[in-house]
Write an enzyme that holds these catalytic residues in place. Sequence first.
Site, PDB file in Angstrom:
ATOM      1  N   ASN A  80      68.103  -7.020 -30.981  1.00  0.00           N
ATOM      2  CA  ASN A  80      68.191  -7.352 -32.415  1.00  0.00           C
ATOM      3  C   ASN A  80      69.151  -6.411 -33.138  1.00  0.00           C
ATOM      4  O   ASN A  80      69.907  -6.833 -34.010  1.00  0.00           O
ATOM      5  CB  ASN A  80      66.800  -7.327 -33.062  1.00  0.00           C
ATOM      6  CG  ASN A  80      66.068  -8.641 -32.868  1.00  0.00           C
ATOM      7  OD1 ASN A  80      66.463  -9.665 -33.426  1.00  0.00           O
ATOM      8  ND2 ASN A  80      65.030  -8.627 -32.061  1.00  0.00           N
ATOM      9  N   GLY A 105      66.735  -3.318 -27.853  1.00  0.00           N
ATOM     10  CA  GLY A 105      67.694  -3.245 -28.955  1.00  0.00           C
ATOM     11  C   GLY A 105      68.621  -4.450 -29.093  1.00  0.00           C
ATOM     12  O   GLY A 105      69.706  -4.329 -29.662  1.00  0.00           O
ATOM     13  N   ASP A 112      52.341  -5.819 -39.459  1.00  0.00           N
ATOM     14  CA  ASP A 112      52.700  -7.248 -39.599  1.00  0.00           C
ATOM     15  C   ASP A 112      52.056  -7.908 -40.808  1.00  0.00           C
ATOM     16  O   ASP A 112      51.655  -9.070 -40.759  1.00  0.00           O
ATOM     17  CB  ASP A 112      52.287  -8.033 -38.330  1.00  0.00           C
ATOM     18  CG  ASP A 112      52.851  -7.406 -37.063  1.00  0.00           C
ATOM     19  OD1 ASP A 112      53.990  -6.898 -37.106  1.00  0.00           O
ATOM     20  OD2 ASP A 112      52.147  -7.410 -36.041  1.00  0.00           O
ATOM     21  N   GLU A 120      65.750 -14.980 -33.301  1.00  0.00           N
ATOM     22  CA  GLU A 120      65.664 -13.685 -34.007  1.00  0.00           C
ATOM     23  C   GLU A 120      67.055 -13.110 -34.274  1.00  0.00           C
ATOM     24  O   GLU A 120      67.299 -12.509 -35.315  1.00  0.00           O
ATOM     25  CB  GLU A 120      64.871 -12.675 -33.172  1.00  0.00           C
ATOM     26  CG  GLU A 120      63.388 -12.952 -33.096  1.00  0.00           C
ATOM     27  CD  GLU A 120      62.650 -11.843 -32.363  1.00  0.00           C
ATOM     28  OE1 GLU A 120      62.851 -10.659 -32.673  1.00  0.00           O
ATOM     29  OE2 GLU A 120      61.868 -12.172 -31.449  1.00  0.00           O
ATOM     30  N   HIS A 165      59.210  -9.941 -36.427  1.00  0.00           N
ATOM     31  CA  HIS A 165      58.052 -10.152 -35.551  1.00  0.00           C
ATOM     32  C   HIS A 165      58.224 -11.486 -34.839  1.00  0.00           C
ATOM     33  O   HIS A 165      58.590 -12.483 -35.475  1.00  0.00           O
ATOM     34  CB  HIS A 165      56.768 -10.135 -36.383  1.00  0.00           C
ATOM     35  CG  HIS A 165      55.534 -10.234 -35.549  1.00  0.00           C
ATOM     36  ND1 HIS A 165      55.033  -9.165 -34.836  1.00  0.00           N
ATOM     37  CD2 HIS A 165      54.720 -11.275 -35.268  1.00  0.00           C
ATOM     38  CE1 HIS A 165      53.945  -9.539 -34.183  1.00  0.00           C
ATOM     39  NE2 HIS A 165      53.740 -10.823 -34.415  1.00  0.00           N
ATOM     40  N   LYS A 173      55.855   1.116 -33.465  1.00  0.00           N
ATOM     41  CA  LYS A 173      54.973   2.117 -34.082  1.00  0.00           C
ATOM     42  C   LYS A 173      54.754   1.772 -35.548  1.00  0.00           C
ATOM     43  O   LYS A 173      55.613   1.127 -36.170  1.00  0.00           O
ATOM     44  CB  LYS A 173      55.626   3.512 -34.010  1.00  0.00           C
ATOM     45  CG  LYS A 173      55.779   4.021 -32.594  1.00  0.00           C
ATOM     46  CD  LYS A 173      54.478   4.576 -32.086  1.00  0.00           C
ATOM     47  CE  LYS A 173      54.602   5.065 -30.652  1.00  0.00           C
ATOM     48  NZ  LYS A 173      53.324   5.483 -30.098  1.00  0.00           N
ATOM     49  N   LEU A 174      53.631   2.258 -36.075  1.00  0.00           N
ATOM     50  CA  LEU A 174      53.365   2.094 -37.497  1.00  0.00           C
ATOM     51  C   LEU A 174      54.242   3.084 -38.270  1.00  0.00           C
ATOM     52  O   LEU A 174      54.351   4.246 -37.878  1.00  0.00           O
ATOM     53  CB  LEU A 174      51.881   2.385 -37.752  1.00  0.00           C
ATOM     54  CG  LEU A 174      51.220   1.790 -38.990  1.00  0.00           C
ATOM     55  CD1 LEU A 174      51.326   0.269 -38.999  1.00  0.00           C
ATOM     56  CD2 LEU A 174      49.749   2.201 -39.029  1.00  0.00           C
ATOM     57  N   ASN A 226      60.606  -5.889 -41.288  1.00  0.00           N
ATOM     58  CA  ASN A 226      60.266  -5.891 -39.858  1.00  0.00           C
ATOM     59  C   ASN A 226      60.475  -7.296 -39.314  1.00  0.00           C
ATOM     60  O   ASN A 226      60.199  -8.278 -40.013  1.00  0.00           O
ATOM     61  CB  ASN A 226      58.790  -5.507 -39.690  1.00  0.00           C
ATOM     62  CG  ASN A 226      58.324  -5.599 -38.252  1.00  0.00           C
ATOM     63  OD1 ASN A 226      58.986  -5.105 -37.334  1.00  0.00           O
ATOM     64  ND2 ASN A 226      57.184  -6.227 -38.034  1.00  0.00           N
TER      65      ASN A 226
END
Length: 225
Positions: free
Chosen positions: A34, A32, A170, A199, A129, A111-112, A127
């Site tokens: 980010n 966590g 992604d 990030e 990445h 997760k998707l 998202n």
Amino acid sequence: MSQPVRAMAPNDGGMGFQPMRLRLAILASGSGTNLQAVLDQIAEGKLAADVAVVISNNSDSQALERARKVGIEAVHWSEKKAGSPAQFSSGLLEMLQHHRIDLVVLAGYMKLVPIEVVRAFHGRIINIHPALLPKYGGPGFYGMRVHEAVIAAGEKQSGATVHFVDAEYDHGSVLMQREVPVLPNDTPATLRDRILAVEHELLPAAIAEFAAKYWQRPKSQEMHP
Ligand code: GAR
């Protein structure tokens, strides 16, 4: 000259006008950091947004701890806890709607996102990445595995990408991207740390970019004095 409704809303209890603040849901699985970067920028007044809820598929995620510490609702929600994929999806959607979420932010979420949620929040899920998408993205490329693959391939550049989320891992269009050099002595861990530092600037910047360029509060959610 009248103020553009899109940029301003009377949300300060009648004392005047303030810029509208995005209501965020942050989904995270791991440490966590980010999420913390977003919370810090909000606390410092650098990002006009509020984290309304933090959701994790992992009950041990430090993201839940970080949220609770500052009084933000923190929810452990997974398919296992829900009982079925369908119940997971409808429960997640209910939470997002209950909190009147403007933007869903996947910040280390492994997760998707269920297709029903992707459809309901079309264009309102982003998202982060840890690579230069479209390279080193897709199923199997997450967390440390991304950096291992980048180093194994002898890349000279990697980076971080914030993109809109669609039905595939992604895959959606890029909102913001930053390059980070891969140094000769890098290990996956040193590369991860260098990218993670980037990030932490990129994700809040991408949320601000979304607010400025892509967001218009639905008429039904506008507040009137
Ligand atoms: C970050 O590097 C993020 O880009 C990555 O997981 C890490 C989470 O760190 N996400 C993915 O790999 C998603 N495909 P954090 O929990 O400390 O924010």
